[in-house]
Design a protein around this motif. Structure first.
Motif, PDB file in Angstrom:
ATOM      1  N   PRO A 182      -1.225  -0.082 -14.657  1.00  0.00           N
ATOM      2  CA  PRO A 182      -1.833  -1.166 -14.984  1.00  0.00           C
ATOM      3  C   PRO A 182      -1.400  -2.189 -13.812  1.00  0.00           C
ATOM      4  CG  PRO A 182      -0.859  -0.342 -16.798  1.00  0.00           C
ATOM      5  CD  PRO A 182      -0.365   0.688 -15.979  1.00  0.00           C
ATOM      6  N   ASP A 183      -0.459  -2.370 -13.488  1.00  0.00           N
ATOM      7  CA  ASP A 183      -0.015  -3.354 -12.513  1.00  0.00           C
ATOM      8  C   ASP A 183      -0.784  -3.171 -11.170  1.00  0.00           C
ATOM      9  OD1 ASP A 183       1.699  -5.776 -11.766  1.00  0.00           O
ATOM     10  OD2 ASP A 183       2.538  -4.442 -10.371  1.00  0.00           O
ATOM     11  N   GLN A 184      -0.901  -1.890 -10.552  1.00  0.00           N
ATOM     12  CA  GLN A 184      -1.398  -1.558  -9.474  1.00  0.00           C
ATOM     13  C   GLN A 184      -3.215  -1.934  -9.645  1.00  0.00           C
ATOM     14  OE1 GLN A 184      -0.277   2.147  -7.586  1.00  0.00           O
ATOM     15  NE2 GLN A 184       1.825   1.617  -7.590  1.00  0.00           N
ATOM     16  N   ALA A 185      -3.440  -1.419 -10.762  1.00  0.00           N
ATOM     17  CA  ALA A 185      -5.076  -1.575 -10.886  1.00  0.00           C
ATOM     18  C   ALA A 185      -5.199  -3.206 -10.879  1.00  0.00           C
ATOM     19  CB  ALA A 185      -5.294  -1.070 -12.455  1.00  0.00           C
ATOM     20  N   ASP A 186      -4.313  -4.210 -11.292  1.00  0.00           N
ATOM     21  CA  ASP A 186      -4.588  -5.433 -11.248  1.00  0.00           C
ATOM     22  C   ASP A 186      -4.623  -5.947  -9.777  1.00  0.00           C
ATOM     23  OD1 ASP A 186      -4.671  -5.705 -13.854  1.00  0.00           O
ATOM     24  OD2 ASP A 186      -2.290  -6.386 -13.992  1.00  0.00           O
ATOM     25  N   TYR A 187      -3.794  -5.382  -9.175  1.00  0.00           N
ATOM     26  CA  TYR A 187      -3.942  -5.775  -7.545  1.00  0.00           C
ATOM     27  C   TYR A 187      -5.127  -5.108  -6.876  1.00  0.00           C
ATOM     28  CZ  TYR A 187       0.851  -7.544  -7.246  1.00  0.00           C
ATOM     29  OH  TYR A 187       1.859  -8.565  -7.618  1.00  0.00           O
ATOM     30  N   ILE A 188      -5.725  -4.235  -7.322  1.00  0.00           N
ATOM     31  CA  ILE A 188      -7.024  -3.646  -6.691  1.00  0.00           C
ATOM     32  C   ILE A 188      -8.227  -4.193  -7.146  1.00  0.00           C
ATOM     33  CG2 ILE A 188      -8.130  -1.488  -6.223  1.00  0.00           C
ATOM     34  CD1 ILE A 188      -5.578  -0.216  -5.944  1.00  0.00           C
ATOM     35  N   PHE A 189      -8.353  -4.393  -8.462  1.00  0.00           N
ATOM     36  CA  PHE A 189      -9.616  -4.769  -8.972  1.00  0.00           C
ATOM     37  C   PHE A 189      -9.390  -6.221  -9.663  1.00  0.00           C
ATOM     38  CE2 PHE A 189      -9.132  -0.097  -9.793  1.00  0.00           C
ATOM     39  CZ  PHE A 189     -10.284   0.315  -9.158  1.00  0.00           C
ATOM     40  N   ILE A 207       0.990  -1.132   0.078  1.00  0.00           N
ATOM     41  CA  ILE A 207      -0.010   0.044   0.008  1.00  0.00           C
ATOM     42  C   ILE A 207       1.016   1.468   0.165  1.00  0.00           C
ATOM     43  CG2 ILE A 207      -1.595   1.322   1.421  1.00  0.00           C
ATOM     44  CD1 ILE A 207      -3.239  -1.273   1.953  1.00  0.00           C
ATOM     45  N   SER A 208       2.155   1.345   0.525  1.00  0.00           N
ATOM     46  CA  SER A 208       2.823   2.555   0.680  1.00  0.00           C
ATOM     47  C   SER A 208       3.518   2.664  -0.732  1.00  0.00           C
ATOM     48  CB  SER A 208       4.029   2.136   1.411  1.00  0.00           C
ATOM     49  OG  SER A 208       4.956   1.044   1.227  1.00  0.00           O
ATOM     50  N   ARG A 209       3.412   1.635  -1.648  1.00  0.00           N
ATOM     51  CA  ARG A 209       3.923   2.135  -3.028  1.00  0.00           C
ATOM     52  C   ARG A 209       2.732   2.155  -4.063  1.00  0.00           C
ATOM     53  NH1 ARG A 209       6.348  -2.916  -1.605  1.00  0.00           N
ATOM     54  NH2 ARG A 209       5.117  -4.182  -3.164  1.00  0.00           N
ATOM     55  N   LEU A 210       1.504   2.597  -3.552  1.00  0.00           N
ATOM     56  CA  LEU A 210       0.356   2.760  -4.282  1.00  0.00           C
ATOM     57  C   LEU A 210       0.340   4.437  -4.647  1.00  0.00           C
ATOM     58  CD1 LEU A 210      -2.668   1.011  -2.780  1.00  0.00           C
ATOM     59  CD2 LEU A 210      -1.610   0.451  -4.923  1.00  0.00           C
ATOM     60  N   ARG A 211      -0.004   4.597  -5.776  1.00  0.00           N
ATOM     61  CA  ARG A 211      -0.021   6.007  -6.420  1.00  0.00           C
ATOM     62  C   ARG A 211      -1.377   6.418  -6.737  1.00  0.00           C
ATOM     63  NH1 ARG A 211       4.425   3.899  -9.151  1.00  0.00           N
ATOM     64  NH2 ARG A 211       3.509   3.917 -11.160  1.00  0.00           N
TER      65      ARG A 211
END
Length: 214
Positions: free
Chosen positions: A205-212, A34-38
């Motif tokens: 895209p990579d963060q979107a995959d982890y969230i959705f 989460i600390s790396r989420l933008r």
């Protein structure tokens, strides 16, 4: 087949309970994801503000040992309508119904909500909660290593298996709370769909995959 799966999960949970009593209590440390989420504060038609401290998710005490990392953003659109976006990284986060009940809310569980996003489809659990003048329509889902866990027991069993083998996975619970009265449920759902759609597009895209989920 289904009863066999449930039996396996029950056995694993019993093992976890025995280990929990036999080993020293340790705080879940999480993955630091989460600390790396933008998370963007400005999106098309939306203005956001980090309110993690305001909603108490940043508190560090034994009461919050089950939470490793968390964030909360309050978003307001051009029409002045707002919603709360929450992400928790935890090894043993509480079921939202437990959290709402503990906070004094009455809960009505609604049918799951389908979100059709540009590059994926997402199904979320949906709750309508009431406490005096505080009424919310809440959508939540759990993603473990980019895979949506559709049932709570599935999430628990996966986290347990990973922990038994000393393997860390990015396990997130994502929640969107929209202030709404009973008669506003359809409009509140549309508002959540607009927001989630926009967020899924602007996130890397990579963060979107982890969230959705992929």
């Amino acid at each position: 087949m289904k009863s066999k799966k449930h039996l396996i999960v029950i056995i694993l949970l019993m093992v976890a309970i025995l280990l929990g009593y036999s080993l020293p209590k340790a705080k879940y440390t999480g993955t630091g994801f989460i600390s790396r989420l933008r998370i963007p504060e400005i999106m098309s038609g939306w203005m956001g503000k980090d309110v993690t401290k305001d909603v108490g998710l940043s508190v560090r005490s034994t009461e919050y040992d089950f939470v490793s990392e968390a964030l909360a953003y309050n978003y307001v659109n051009k029409e002045g309508k707002n919603l709360l976006f929450i992400v928790l990284d935890a090894g043993n986060f509480h079921h939202p119904k437990v959290c709402f009940t503990g906070a004094g809310f009455k809960i009505k569980e609604l049918a799951d909500t389908e979100f059709q996003l540009p590059n994926r489809a997402l199904k979320s659990h949906t709750l309508f909660t009431e406490r005096g003048k505080d009424n919310f329509l809440s959508f939540y889902w759990i993603v473990i290593d980019k895979n949506v866990a559709h049932e709570w027991i599935e999430q628990k069993s996966k986290q347990l298996i990973f922990s038994l083998f000393g393997s860390k996975r990015v396990g997130l619970m994502v929640r969107v709370d929209v202030p709404a009265k009973v008669e506003d449920i359809d409009d509140a759902t549309d508002l959540a769909k607009q927001f989630i759609n926009e967020l899924s597009v602007v996130l890397p895209p990579d963060q979107a995959d982890y969230i959705f989920g992929e």
